[in-house]
Design a protein around this motif. Structure first.
Motif, mmCIF file in Angstrom:
data_model
loop_
_atom_site.group_PDB
_atom_site.id
_atom_site.type_symbol
_atom_site.label_atom_id
_atom_site.label_comp_id
_atom_site.label_asym_id
_atom_site.label_seq_id
_atom_site.Cartn_x
_atom_site.Cartn_y
_atom_site.Cartn_z
ATOM 1 N N THR A 151 0.804 -1.221 0.000
ATOM 2 C CA THR A 151 0.000 0.000 0.000
ATOM 3 C C THR A 151 0.842 1.278 0.000
ATOM 4 O O THR A 151 0.291 2.371 -0.045
ATOM 5 C CB THR A 151 -1.000 0.088 1.179
ATOM 6 O OG1 THR A 151 -0.314 0.423 2.388
ATOM 7 C CG2 THR A 151 -1.782 -1.208 1.348
ATOM 8 N N LEU A 152 2.157 1.187 0.045
ATOM 9 C CA LEU A 152 3.010 2.381 0.081
ATOM 10 C C LEU A 152 3.879 2.506 -1.176
ATOM 11 O O LEU A 152 4.966 3.077 -1.125
ATOM 12 C CB LEU A 152 3.900 2.378 1.328
ATOM 13 C CG LEU A 152 3.201 2.553 2.669
ATOM 14 C CD1 LEU A 152 4.235 2.658 3.792
ATOM 15 C CD2 LEU A 152 2.293 3.784 2.673
ATOM 16 N N ALA A 153 3.410 2.000 -2.306
ATOM 17 C CA ALA A 153 4.206 2.079 -3.536
ATOM 18 C C ALA A 153 4.492 3.523 -3.923
ATOM 19 O O ALA A 153 5.602 3.857 -4.369
ATOM 20 C CB ALA A 153 3.484 1.371 -4.676
ATOM 21 N N GLY A 154 3.509 4.406 -3.783
ATOM 22 C CA GLY A 154 3.723 5.798 -4.135
ATOM 23 C C GLY A 154 4.753 6.456 -3.237
ATOM 24 O O GLY A 154 5.707 7.080 -3.712
ATOM 25 N N TYR A 155 4.565 6.323 -1.936
ATOM 26 C CA TYR A 155 5.497 6.892 -0.962
ATOM 27 C C TYR A 155 6.891 6.314 -1.155
ATOM 28 O O TYR A 155 7.891 7.049 -1.156
ATOM 29 C CB TYR A 155 4.976 6.592 0.434
ATOM 30 C CG TYR A 155 5.868 7.030 1.567
ATOM 31 C CD1 TYR A 155 5.942 8.359 1.941
ATOM 32 C CD2 TYR A 155 6.608 6.085 2.284
ATOM 33 C CE1 TYR A 155 6.754 8.757 3.003
ATOM 34 C CE2 TYR A 155 7.417 6.477 3.342
ATOM 35 C CZ TYR A 155 7.479 7.811 3.697
ATOM 36 O OH TYR A 155 8.287 8.192 4.752
ATOM 37 N N GLU A 194 -0.778 8.458 10.254
ATOM 38 C CA GLU A 194 -1.749 8.500 9.174
ATOM 39 C C GLU A 194 -1.477 7.403 8.146
ATOM 40 O O GLU A 194 -2.421 6.801 7.601
ATOM 41 C CB GLU A 194 -1.735 9.872 8.508
ATOM 42 C CG GLU A 194 -2.755 10.067 7.393
ATOM 43 C CD GLU A 194 -4.203 9.965 7.859
ATOM 44 O OE1 GLU A 194 -5.089 10.016 6.978
ATOM 45 O OE2 GLU A 194 -4.467 9.844 9.070
ATOM 46 N N HIS A 195 -0.219 7.118 7.873
ATOM 47 C CA HIS A 195 0.099 5.991 6.993
ATOM 48 C C HIS A 195 -0.469 4.690 7.551
ATOM 49 O O HIS A 195 -1.036 3.871 6.815
ATOM 50 C CB HIS A 195 1.613 5.869 6.812
ATOM 51 C CG HIS A 195 2.151 6.660 5.668
ATOM 52 N ND1 HIS A 195 3.481 6.994 5.543
ATOM 53 C CD2 HIS A 195 1.547 7.201 4.575
ATOM 54 C CE1 HIS A 195 3.669 7.685 4.436
ATOM 55 N NE2 HIS A 195 2.518 7.826 3.844
ATOM 56 N N LEU A 196 -0.291 4.460 8.833
ATOM 57 C CA LEU A 196 -0.802 3.240 9.446
ATOM 58 C C LEU A 196 -2.324 3.184 9.360
ATOM 59 O O LEU A 196 -2.906 2.124 9.075
ATOM 60 C CB LEU A 196 -0.347 3.148 10.902
ATOM 61 C CG LEU A 196 1.142 2.918 11.142
ATOM 62 C CD1 LEU A 196 1.421 2.807 12.640
ATOM 63 C CD2 LEU A 196 1.638 1.674 10.420
ATOM 64 N N ARG A 197 -2.975 4.313 9.579
ATOM 65 C CA ARG A 197 -4.434 4.335 9.511
ATOM 66 C C ARG A 197 -4.917 4.016 8.095
ATOM 67 O O ARG A 197 -5.834 3.200 7.906
ATOM 68 C CB ARG A 197 -4.956 5.701 9.943
ATOM 69 C CG ARG A 197 -6.480 5.771 10.063
ATOM 70 C CD ARG A 197 -6.965 7.196 10.257
ATOM 71 N NE ARG A 197 -6.800 8.004 9.065
ATOM 72 C CZ ARG A 197 -7.639 7.949 8.011
ATOM 73 N NH1 ARG A 197 -8.674 7.110 8.007
ATOM 74 N NH2 ARG A 197 -7.435 8.718 6.963
ATOM 75 N N LEU A 198 -4.302 4.640 7.093
ATOM 76 C CA LEU A 198 -4.708 4.407 5.711
ATOM 77 C C LEU A 198 -4.392 2.990 5.260
ATOM 78 O O LEU A 198 -5.166 2.365 4.524
ATOM 79 C CB LEU A 198 -4.024 5.425 4.798
ATOM 80 C CG LEU A 198 -4.472 6.880 4.972
ATOM 81 C CD1 LEU A 198 -3.570 7.821 4.184
ATOM 82 C CD2 LEU A 198 -5.924 7.051 4.552
ATOM 83 N N ARG A 199 -3.244 2.471 5.693
ATOM 84 C CA ARG A 199 -2.902 1.091 5.352
ATOM 85 C C ARG A 199 -3.911 0.123 5.951
ATOM 86 O O ARG A 199 -4.364 -0.820 5.291
ATOM 87 C CB ARG A 199 -1.503 0.747 5.859
ATOM 88 C CG ARG A 199 -0.377 1.415 5.102
ATOM 89 C CD ARG A 199 0.974 0.960 5.652
ATOM 90 N NE ARG A 199 1.169 -0.464 5.462
ATOM 91 C CZ ARG A 199 2.042 -1.197 6.135
ATOM 92 N NH1 ARG A 199 2.797 -0.638 7.062
ATOM 93 N NH2 ARG A 199 2.178 -2.479 5.880
ATOM 94 N N LEU A 203 -6.316 -2.426 3.795
ATOM 95 C CA LEU A 203 -6.147 -3.868 3.959
ATOM 96 C C LEU A 203 -7.258 -4.511 4.782
ATOM 97 O O LEU A 203 -7.272 -5.728 4.951
ATOM 98 C CB LEU A 203 -4.792 -4.154 4.627
ATOM 99 C CG LEU A 203 -3.563 -3.673 3.844
ATOM 100 C CD1 LEU A 203 -2.297 -3.843 4.687
ATOM 101 C CD2 LEU A 203 -3.426 -4.413 2.526
ATOM 102 N N GLY A 204 -8.184 -3.705 5.290
ATOM 103 C CA GLY A 204 -9.242 -4.236 6.130
ATOM 104 C C GLY A 204 -8.732 -4.798 7.438
ATOM 105 O O GLY A 204 -9.282 -5.759 7.981
ATOM 106 N N ARG A 205 -7.689 -4.197 7.943
ATOM 107 C CA ARG A 205 -7.073 -4.685 9.177
ATOM 108 C C ARG A 205 -7.788 -4.077 10.375
ATOM 109 O O ARG A 205 -7.895 -2.848 10.496
ATOM 110 C CB ARG A 205 -5.593 -4.301 9.196
ATOM 111 C CG ARG A 205 -4.851 -4.758 10.431
ATOM 112 C CD ARG A 205 -3.389 -4.353 10.370
ATOM 113 N NE ARG A 205 -2.702 -4.766 11.594
ATOM 114 C CZ ARG A 205 -1.537 -5.396 11.627
ATOM 115 N NH1 ARG A 205 -0.933 -5.695 10.508
ATOM 116 N NH2 ARG A 205 -0.985 -5.722 12.772
#
Length: 246
Positions: A151-155, A194-199, A203-205
């Motif tokens: 989920t962090l390919a852009g970053y 925020e990265h963790l929240r979006l990830r 991922l439905g985690r």
């Protein structure tokens, strides 16, 4: 008796200010505060209002505003002289998601902040450092630039571009006395949260990720690289220990 700060009595032959780009919060703010409390001249830059409780000089400047950002850096040199250090921290949370679903406009925004902003800062700071014959550039990179993180390919791509630029820069500048290094941090910052929240949302985690280390635990390396004691360290990528779940 209070212990002396590790950067007290900073050598007088390297007196210029440290520019901390991205000093409104997170690692950039913590580092700028730390350096200022140690007696360093610090100028923080960010596009937001000055953070509450800041103890360093602060200028509002947007790294994506080509003209305005260059004007702000010119004004800093005119007012405070050649910088002895440039620390570049900015990135953002645009383009977090599955790689094949990323929006190109989000990616463009991410690269503007993470990579091209760094190039703009270097273009203004480094010529003055070369003329002075010394200086330290520190880029806050990311382990994601070197190890895939879903989920962090852009970053990751934006950080990889900035890191490779920094490595080429270090090679080119080595004869001049200006050094360039990349550091990876592992810290509880607004960006990381925020990265963790979006990830997690992508991922439905449902279960929380383990806590990240405090940002203050990450300052020592950057602090050292900004001193003349690190004058023979350049072209390095130094990574903080990462949580086991990454």
């Amino acid at each position: 008796m209070q212990e002396p700060h590790p950067m007290q009595d900073f050598p007088p032959h390297d007196p210029g200010p440290v520019w901390v780009v991205g000093a409104s919060s997170g690692f950039g703010f913590a580092l700028a505060q730390d350096l200022a409390r140690a007696g360093r001249a610090v100028i923080g830059l960010a596009r937001s209002e000055p953070p509450t409780g800041s103890e360093f000089a602060y200028r509002r400047a947007d790294v994506t505003d080509h003209v305005g950002f260059d004007r702000a850096m010119n004004a800093m040199i005119d007012a405070h002289g050649t910088p002895s250090g440039l620390v570049y921290c900015p990135s953002n949370t645009a383009a977090v998601g599955r790689s094949w679903e990323l929006d190109t406009a989000d990616l463009q925004e991410l690269f503007e902040v993470t990579y091209l902003g760094f190039v703009r800062a270097v273009r203004r700071a480094v010529p003055a450092m070369i003329e002075a014959g010394c200086g330290s550039v520190v880029l806050v990179g990311s382990r994601a630039a070197r190890i895939p993180v879903e989920t962090l390919a852009g970053y990751a791509s934006a950080k990889a571009a900035a890191e490779q630029y920094a490595q080429c820069l270090a090679h080119e500048l080595e004869p001049t006395g200006v050094r360039v290094n990349v550091i990876g941090i592992s810290a509880d910052t607004p960006l990381a949260r925020e990265h963790l929240r979006l990830r997690a949302a992508t991922l439905g985690r449902e279960e929380p990720y383990p806590a990240l280390p405090p940002v203050l635990d990450n300052l020592g390396l950057a602090r050292f690289l900004l001193t003349p004691d690190a004058e023979f360290i350049t072209g390095q990528t130094i990574e903080a220990r990462q949580p086991l779940w990454v």
